[in-house]
Design an enzyme around this catalytic site. Structure first.
Site: not given
Length: 500
Positions: A291, A338, A391
């Site tokens: 991430d 990501e 998200d």
């Protein structure tokens, strides 16, 4: 250099979102049933969110220990079958179907796990060996201290706050059976159950894509045990914290509050902490999604004490040096970068040099610009395409918020994107358009195409997993039942059409 993942399709569904009678998804039979569903659908990747034990706020991206397992996911039925719980105690853990109620879980679940621990033989050879490995030593002591003193670690008595060895060893002996071994027991059971599930999933020809947050929480065993690896002052308070600057989505940016790494010190020992973290993650997952990958190139640092992210500055991260060490010491570990958010040449260059596939979000593709990097026509093979992530709004949730005029424009652009991919997929309604978005992802050039379970099942905005920058109501989505055989048959046929 490219690290191509095998071509195929995946489903994003966190463990917490699986159905059962006990308030939150677990590593029990429903997880195996979901794996069977993936197999029957010809899915090759099961993506989950971080497995770590959550702290305040219940976010899997903010954990009390970055390598821990979430005790909420322990299968209680297995504990009953092993004689650690009785039928009445198991029945007492039943909760209503629907969204996760973390408050109720916190009140009930640890009490039940302590009942199971009270019947467990802590002299079991396998358990003793597990403790002696030292893997969860910091975690077990930290959680024992939290149980005794509560609050954040900077409020512990000074000897414990500063991890004075003699004081820690004395405390550990005092609470050895009541607390220390209890927290070791939770990780012991979790890891056994997880590795058993992973073995089963892998036996079906399915790879598990795990998620590794870039940062760790301040109030964690990670920071408490290794304060030198973070930008802290003499009182062990952060001097710099993480976030992202103001942008189109937020006028004041996002103030995450995680402590910033002391990258200079980490470099001095060959990034040993990171090497160990990735090694442990690779034991749990077949592919690791990192991430906020951009933070390895340059990271956004905000002075501690600021109330918004407006006054931060970009600073140089470890960039390629870290990944050279990882490759040297661990070999080729499959990684997804990501690479969303504020990107620049440096991040893209780093991703290219590592060879890691980046992420492409189809929901971002329809601004009318032919150069949009998320349009299927512009997606390269070494990429992972999604409708959206945890998200984002669900596809249908986003479409339902559009006005009729906006939806007409969107339909025109989506039809053009499908035509570019040589796909004929008629749609009129918003639900049909949400399915067409899934088809668009599967039709892209990306070697891996992943659909959130909410989009596969065409669920509305109520099924959204997380709304960034909000503190409440997130991470609660849960399936009411397993996806149907009919949906598996449709998905199987669609995947065959797109050679996935």
């Amino acid at each position: 250099m490219e690290n191509l993942l095998p071509r195929g399709a995946g489903i994003l569904c966190h463990i917490s979102s699986l159905p059962n009678k006990y308030g939150i998804g677990s590593l029990g039979k429903e997880a195996y049933e979901f794996a069977d569903y993936l197999k029957s659908s010809h899915i090759k990747y099961w993506q989950i969110l971080p497995l770590a034990q959550t702290g305040y706020g219940d976010s899997p991206y903010s954990s009390v220990c970055c390598n821990s397992g979430n005790p909420y996911f322990i299968d209680l039925v297995s504990l009953r079958d092993e004689g650690l719980l009785d039928d009445e105690e198991l029945a007492g853990c039943e909760m209503p179907a629907g969204p996760v109620d973390y408050g109720a879980l916190y009140e009930k679940r640890y009490e039940t796990l302590r009942l199971a621990y009270a019947r467990f033989n802590i002299k079991d050879e396998e358990f003793v060996s597990f403790i002696e490995s030292g893997e969860f030593e910091d975690y077990a002591v930290f959680m024992s201290l939290k149980s005794r003193y509560s609050g954040t670690f900077d409020t512990f008595p000074e000897a414990f706050k500063y991890t004075e060895n003699l004081a820690i060893q004395d405390f550990k002996q005092t609470v050895y059976k009541s607390e220390y071994c209890f927290w070791q027991f939770l990780q012991f059971v979790f890891k056994k159950q997880w590795l058993k599930l992973k073995e089963y999933v892998n036996s079906l020809g399915i790879m598990i894509v795990g998620d590794l947050p870039l940062y760790v929480a301040y109030d964690s065993a990670d920071v408490w045990a290794h304060p030198e690896l973070f930008k802290l002052d003499e009182e062990l308070h952060p001097t710099e914290v993480a976030g992202v600057p103001p942008d189109y989505f937020s006028a004041t940016g996002q103030l995450w509050g995680n402590p910033i790494y002391n990258w200079e010190l980490m470099e001095a020992d060959g990034y040993d902490w990171w090497v160990n973290r990735i090694r442990k993650a690779h034991e749990l997952y077949d592919v690791i999604r990192i991430d906020h990958f951009r933070g390895f190139d340059r990271y956004y640092s905000i002075p501690a004490g600021e109330t918004t992210a407006e006054k931060g500055e970009w600073k140089q991260g470890p960039a390629l040096k870290l990944f050279v060490q990882l490759k040297h010491r661990l070999g080729d570990v499959p990684v997804i970068a990501e690479d969303l958010g504020v990107m620049d040449y440096g991040v893209e260059k780093l991703r290219q040099r590592t060879g890691f596939p980046g992420m492409k979000i189809i929901l971002f593709a329809f601004d009318g610009k032919q150069t949009n990097p998320y349009l299927p026509r512009n997606i390269q093979e070494n990429a992972v395409a999604y409708t959206g992530t945890h998200d984002n709004a669900t596809a249908l949730g986003l479409l339902n918020k559009m006005t009729d005029a906006q939806f007409r424009v969107f339909k025109t652009r989506l039809r053009a994107a499908l035509k570019d991919e040589g796909v004929v997929y008629p749609f009129v309604t918003r639900k049909q358009a949400a399915l067409a978005l899934c088809v668009c992802v599967l039709a892209s050039n990306a070697n891996v195409a992943i659909l959130p379970i909410q989009d596969l099942l065409i669920l509305d905005g109520f099924a959204r997993m997380n709304l960034p920058s909000t503190a409440e109501g997130n991470w609660r989505f849960r399936l009411l039942e397993q996806p149907s055989r009919k949906s598996a048959a449709i998905l199987r046929k669609t995947l065959k059409e797109f050679n996935r």
